[in-house]
Design a protein around this motif. Structure first.
Motif, short mmCIF file in Angstrom:
data_model
loop_
_atom_site.label_atom_id
_atom_site.label_comp_id
_atom_site.label_asym_id
_atom_site.label_seq_id
_atom_site.Cartn_x
_atom_site.Cartn_y
_atom_site.Cartn_z
N THR A 224 -5.49 1.90 7.62
CA THR A 224 -5.76 0.76 6.75
C THR A 224 -6.51 -0.30 7.58
O THR A 224 -6.58 -0.17 8.81
CB THR A 224 -4.44 0.17 6.23
OG1 THR A 224 -3.60 -0.07 7.37
CG2 THR A 224 -3.72 1.10 5.29
N CYS B 31 -5.63 -3.19 8.44
CA CYS B 31 -4.77 -3.85 9.45
C CYS B 31 -4.54 -2.96 10.66
O CYS B 31 -4.14 -3.44 11.72
CB CYS B 31 -3.43 -4.27 8.84
SG CYS B 31 -2.48 -2.91 8.14
N HIS C 104 -2.97 -9.56 2.88
CA HIS C 104 -2.30 -8.85 3.97
C HIS C 104 -0.82 -9.15 3.86
O HIS C 104 -0.41 -10.15 3.29
CB HIS C 104 -2.82 -9.31 5.34
CG HIS C 104 -2.62 -10.77 5.58
ND1 HIS C 104 -1.56 -11.27 6.29
CD2 HIS C 104 -3.32 -11.85 5.14
CE1 HIS C 104 -1.64 -12.60 6.32
NE2 HIS C 104 -2.69 -12.97 5.62
N ASP C 105 -0.01 -8.25 4.37
CA ASP C 105 1.43 -8.51 4.37
C ASP C 105 2.06 -7.87 5.60
O ASP C 105 2.38 -8.54 6.57
CB ASP C 105 2.04 -7.97 3.06
CG ASP C 105 3.49 -8.39 2.89
OD1 ASP C 105 4.01 -9.08 3.78
OD2 ASP C 105 4.11 -8.03 1.87
N CYS C 106 2.22 -6.54 5.57
CA CYS C 106 2.96 -5.89 6.67
C CYS C 106 2.18 -5.84 7.97
O CYS C 106 2.74 -5.89 9.04
CB CYS C 106 3.32 -4.47 6.25
SG CYS C 106 1.92 -3.34 6.13
N ARG C 107 0.88 -5.69 7.88
CA ARG C 107 -0.01 -5.50 9.03
C ARG C 107 0.38 -4.28 9.86
O ARG C 107 0.20 -4.28 11.08
CB ARG C 107 -0.07 -6.76 9.91
CG ARG C 107 -0.68 -7.94 9.16
CD ARG C 107 -1.27 -8.98 10.07
NE ARG C 107 -1.90 -10.05 9.32
CZ ARG C 107 -2.87 -10.83 9.78
NH1 ARG C 107 -3.30 -10.66 11.00
NH2 ARG C 107 -3.39 -11.77 9.03
N GLY D 152 0.18 -0.92 8.09
CA GLY D 152 -0.17 0.27 7.31
C GLY D 152 0.83 0.69 6.26
O GLY D 152 0.82 1.84 5.84
N ILE D 153 1.70 -0.21 5.84
CA ILE D 153 2.75 0.17 4.90
C ILE D 153 2.53 -0.40 3.49
O ILE D 153 2.71 0.29 2.50
CB ILE D 153 4.13 -0.30 5.43
CG1 ILE D 153 4.46 0.41 6.74
CG2 ILE D 153 5.24 -0.01 4.40
CD1 ILE D 153 5.64 -0.16 7.48
N CYS D 154 2.15 -1.67 3.42
CA CYS D 154 2.16 -2.33 2.10
C CYS D 154 0.92 -2.04 1.27
O CYS D 154 0.94 -2.14 0.05
CB CYS D 154 2.34 -3.83 2.27
SG CYS D 154 0.89 -4.66 2.95
N GLY D 155 -0.19 -1.72 1.91
CA GLY D 155 -1.41 -1.39 1.18
C GLY D 155 -2.19 -2.58 0.67
O GLY D 155 -3.09 -2.42 -0.15
N SER D 156 -1.85 -3.77 1.12
CA SER D 156 -2.52 -4.94 0.54
C SER D 156 -3.84 -5.32 1.20
O SER D 156 -4.62 -6.06 0.62
CB SER D 156 -1.57 -6.15 0.54
OG SER D 156 -1.20 -6.48 1.84
N CYS D 157 -4.10 -4.82 2.40
CA CYS D 157 -5.27 -5.31 3.17
C CYS D 157 -6.57 -4.63 2.75
O CYS D 157 -7.26 -4.03 3.57
CB CYS D 157 -5.03 -5.13 4.66
SG CYS D 157 -4.61 -3.43 5.12
S1 FES Z 1 -1.34 -5.38 5.63
FE1 FES Z 1 0.06 -3.89 4.88
S2 FES Z 1 -1.09 -2.04 4.90
FE2 FES Z 1 -2.40 -3.49 5.84
#
Ligand code: FES
Length: 255
Positions: A88, A90, A62-65, A67-72
């Motif tokens: 997403t 998050c 997770h990173d941005c939480r 819906g931007i970074c796409g990591s979750c």
């Molecule tokens: S934590 Fe970045 S899109 Fe979900």
């Protein structure tokens, strides 16, 4: 002050020590979870509980939480990013579940996305596909041209922008029975192919990106459309059709 009753949930979570270890589903209970909390906040609560019991917390990206970074990346109850469309993990809230539910939580499963630990997968294949696309040629000598001075057809600008909303989360790959990355790659090809700035390397870009995509071990597209359904950003299958056209025309020119 919220008066909503907290939920008691059973979580079945994929645990895997490392890429070589054999993983398994483990069962955990969490209680009094607010329906207003996000899915990742619920995972945080689970992890606090595990740490408090001297157990190892669940690894998840997770990173941005927002819906931007796409990591979750999480596969929840058999769906990429869970049961709600267009979000997403998050952005998913616990109100989408019911008190007493059992929730199955797994990592993305695809040969090209090996599990690193628990729910964390290596999506470096996407980075390498992007890198294979290279840069766009921009003349930096003299004054920079005002971007607004470059005429772009409105329809193409809109489509390029829509393609550029792809956050590279990998839900398309995870949900595809062939683990195909065509939706992702086609969005990245389209965002440049539709704009004047992307024309110089247009043919080279699509050939290199598709080559890299194949080398990474992603499967082929068989037009099931599952990727479009599960994409949190609503990337259209139209991009795949465009990439196929781009690829064919570039292949013929390269002969
Ligand atoms: S934590 Fe970045 S899109 Fe979900």
């Amino acid at each position: 002050m919220s008066t909503t009753k907290g939920m008691n949930l059973t979580l079945k979570v994929w645990r895997q020590k490392n890429s070589q270890a054999q993983g398994s589903m483990e069962t955990y209970k969490v209680s009094d979870i607010s329906p207003d909390s996000s899915f990742l906040e619920m995972m945080d609560i689970l992890n606090e509980q595990l740490v408090g019991e001297n157990n190892e917390p669940v690894a998840f990206d997770h990173d941005c939480r927002e819906g931007i970074c796409g990591s979750c990346s999480m596969y929840i109850n058999g769906e990429a990013h869970g049961p709600v469309k267009g979000v997403t993990t998050c952005q998913l809230h616990m109100r989408s579940f019911k008190d007493g539910d059992t929730i199955y939580i797994e990592p993305w499963r695809a040969k090209a996305f090996p599990v690193i630990k628990d729910l964390v997968v290596d999506r470096g294949a996407f980075d390498r596909v992007m890198a294979a696309g290279g840069f766009i040629s921009v003349n930096t000598s003299g004054n920079t041209q005002d971007a607004n001075a470059i005429p772009i057809q409105k329809e193409n600008a809109d489509k390029a922008m829509d393609a550029a909303t792809c956050i590279g989360c990998g839900a398309c790959v995870a949900t595809c029975k062939n683990a195909s990355a065509m939706l992702f790659v086609s969005a990245k090809v389209s965002q440049f192919a539709l704009l004047p700035q992307g024309q110089v390397e247009r043919q080279e870009r699509v050939l290199n990106m598709v080559k890299q995509m194949d080398e990474e071990g992603f499967g082929n597209c068989s037009n099931t459309g599952a990727c479009e359904v599960e994409c949190p950003k609503g990337i259209s299958l139209e991009n795949i059709a465009r990439m196929n056209r781009e690829y064919m025309s570039a292949s013929i020119s390269a002969e």
